[in-house]
Design a protein around this motif. Structure first.
Motif, PDB file in Angstrom:
ATOM      1  N   VAL A 153      38.216  32.658  46.629  1.00 30.12           N
ATOM      2  CA  VAL A 153      38.289  33.993  46.032  1.00 30.12           C
ATOM      3  C   VAL A 153      39.463  34.029  45.060  1.00 30.12           C
ATOM      4  CG1 VAL A 153      38.768  36.428  46.495  1.00 30.12           C
ATOM      5  CG2 VAL A 153      37.204  35.150  47.979  1.00 30.12           C
ATOM      6  N   GLY A 154      39.214  34.573  43.880  1.00 34.43           N
ATOM      7  CA  GLY A 154      40.275  34.685  42.890  1.00 34.43           C
ATOM      8  C   GLY A 154      40.490  36.131  42.502  1.00 34.43           C
ATOM      9  N   THR A 166      37.112  37.992  42.409  1.00 35.57           N
ATOM     10  CA  THR A 166      35.919  37.255  42.001  1.00 35.57           C
ATOM     11  C   THR A 166      35.629  36.149  42.995  1.00 35.57           C
ATOM     12  OG1 THR A 166      37.177  35.699  40.650  1.00 35.57           O
ATOM     13  CG2 THR A 166      36.384  37.690  39.552  1.00 35.57           C
ATOM     14  N   LEU A 167      34.358  35.800  43.089  1.00 30.89           N
ATOM     15  CA  LEU A 167      33.935  34.728  43.990  1.00 30.89           C
ATOM     16  C   LEU A 167      32.734  34.045  43.378  1.00 30.89           C
ATOM     17  CD1 LEU A 167      34.163  33.250  46.719  1.00 30.89           C
ATOM     18  CD2 LEU A 167      32.640  34.978  47.677  1.00 30.89           C
TER      19      LEU A 167
END
Lengths: 303, 74
Positions: free
Chosen positions: B56-57, B66-67
């Motif tokens: 995850v970011g 985001t993923l």
């Protein structure tokens, strides 16, 4: 005008898009072109200096990046044992991605043979990729068609954690207590497959084995005062696992919740053996330990 | 007469369509919990296809999480 490093990039071919794409969020890249030589000195040579002959050529590419969004895809690519089509080129200054077909640009097949993913506490996660060329390099006939990649996201290392079971049958549910650092290193062994049938001087390689190891470090806690949420593996637990001398299950996953201990999604999992435990007790500083684990059997991407 | 394949495709979420077309899709959400729920929904929708997730970011400009999901070749 000197080419700036951000416009010297490594691109890999995406078969689905049928286009090349830059390795995203790259911070550094290195291309190594090597010549292997053999002494060819004979009594007919005059003078003192030797005159070696070129026997073969080999090449490799390394890239460092702040993107770990594709860690699952990279781990899958390594296990597939198939090479990437890879090139290096100058990219445009407008987007730092559009390949320009520079005179020094080259393209070839390369195995992703070494990858390290690092997830350290309070730091951006990183990945380091090394590609080992197999076969000839080609010049580019035309500027490669490039699909622009969108801006990536950064991963803070404390949100990706290493879970360890105490046996080789139960799904890991406990993180390492007080963890500081975490890295997953995957390495593919390549052996030369060059024969008299191989054209030119280029070395050709083929994958023969895959190995991986995991390293982590943590503070030694006198008393784990965190009582809410998921419990964790302490140093005592790791010593017990070490003493049992048997493989145990592990997983690396995204976490959330209290103390970042609740597993949200599994990125990769497998079994491992404790390779080493090093305990440190420096005077007037925090006591800590580092642990390394050797992969036991294949890893599995996804739950 | 309805086109069964078209009917099935129109019922698929845009995320699943992109995942099946491109081999991967990047999900976005304002919180980690929402992101996880989205990922689980897409994975469930994908049925028996194996869906892998990355790390995850967080977008440094928007703050959104985001993923990336990838379809694995069976």
């Amino acid at each position: 005008m000197t080419l700036k490093g951000q416009n010297f990039r490594i691109l890999t071919f995406d078969a689905t898009a049928n286009k090349f794409k830059c390795i995203g969020m790259a911070t550094n890249c290195t291309v190594s072109l090597n010549t292997n030589t053999e002494s060819a000195d004979t009594k007919d040579d005059t003078g003192m200096a030797s005159k070696p002959t070129v026997t073969s050529k080999s090449w490799s590419v390394s890239v460092e990046s702040l993107s770990v969004a594709d860690v699952a895809a990279m781990l899958t690519a390594i296990k597939s044992l198939t090479p990437f089509t890879l090139l290096w080129d100058e990219t445009s200054t407008s987007d730092n991605q559009t390949a320009q077909k520079a005179t020094f640009a080259r393209k070839g097949q390369a195995y992703l043979n070494d990858a390290t993913f690092t997830f350290n506490d309070r730091a951006n996660a990183t990945k380091s990729l090394q590609f080992s060329g197999s076969g000839a390099l080609e010049t580019l006939a035309t500027a490669p068609s490039v699909e622009t990649i969108s801006a990536g996201s950064y991963t803070k290392g404390q949100y990706v954690r290493f879970f360890l079971s105490s046996d080789n049958s139960n799904t890991p549910s406990r993180v390492i207590a007080g963890a500081l650092q975490l890295s997953l290193h995957v390495s593919m062994t390549l052996e030369s497959a060059t024969t008299k049938d191989t054209p030119g001087d280029w070395d050709v390689q083929e994958p023969t084995a895959l190995n991986y190891d995991i390293s982590t470090s943590a503070l030694i806690r006198a008393n784990d005062t965190i009582t809410s949420g998921v419990q964790a593996q302490t140093l005592a637990d790791l010593e017990s696992i070490y003493e049992a001398s048997s493989p145990v299950k592990w997983l690396i996953g995204n976490v959330s919740g209290d103390n970042q201990r609740t597993l949200s999604s599994t990125i990769v999992s497998g079994s491992c053996i404790v390779a080493s435990l090093t305990l440190n007790g420096p005077n007037r500083q925090n006591a800590d330990y580092s642990a390394s684990f050797t992969g036991w059997g294949d890893y599995t991407v996804a739950a | 007469m309805s086109n069964k394949k078209t009917d099935e495709q129109t019922q698929q979420s845009p995320e699943l369509v992109q995942l099946l077309t491109n081999g991967n899709v990047t999900l976005t959400a304002e919180t980690r919990e929402e992101l996880q729920a989205k990922a689980e929904a897409v994975a469930a929708e994908a049925g028996d296809k194996i869906v892998a997730v990355g790390a995850v970011g967080q977008d440094r400009e928007t703050g959104d999480f985001t993923l990336r999901l990838d379809i694995l070749n069976n």
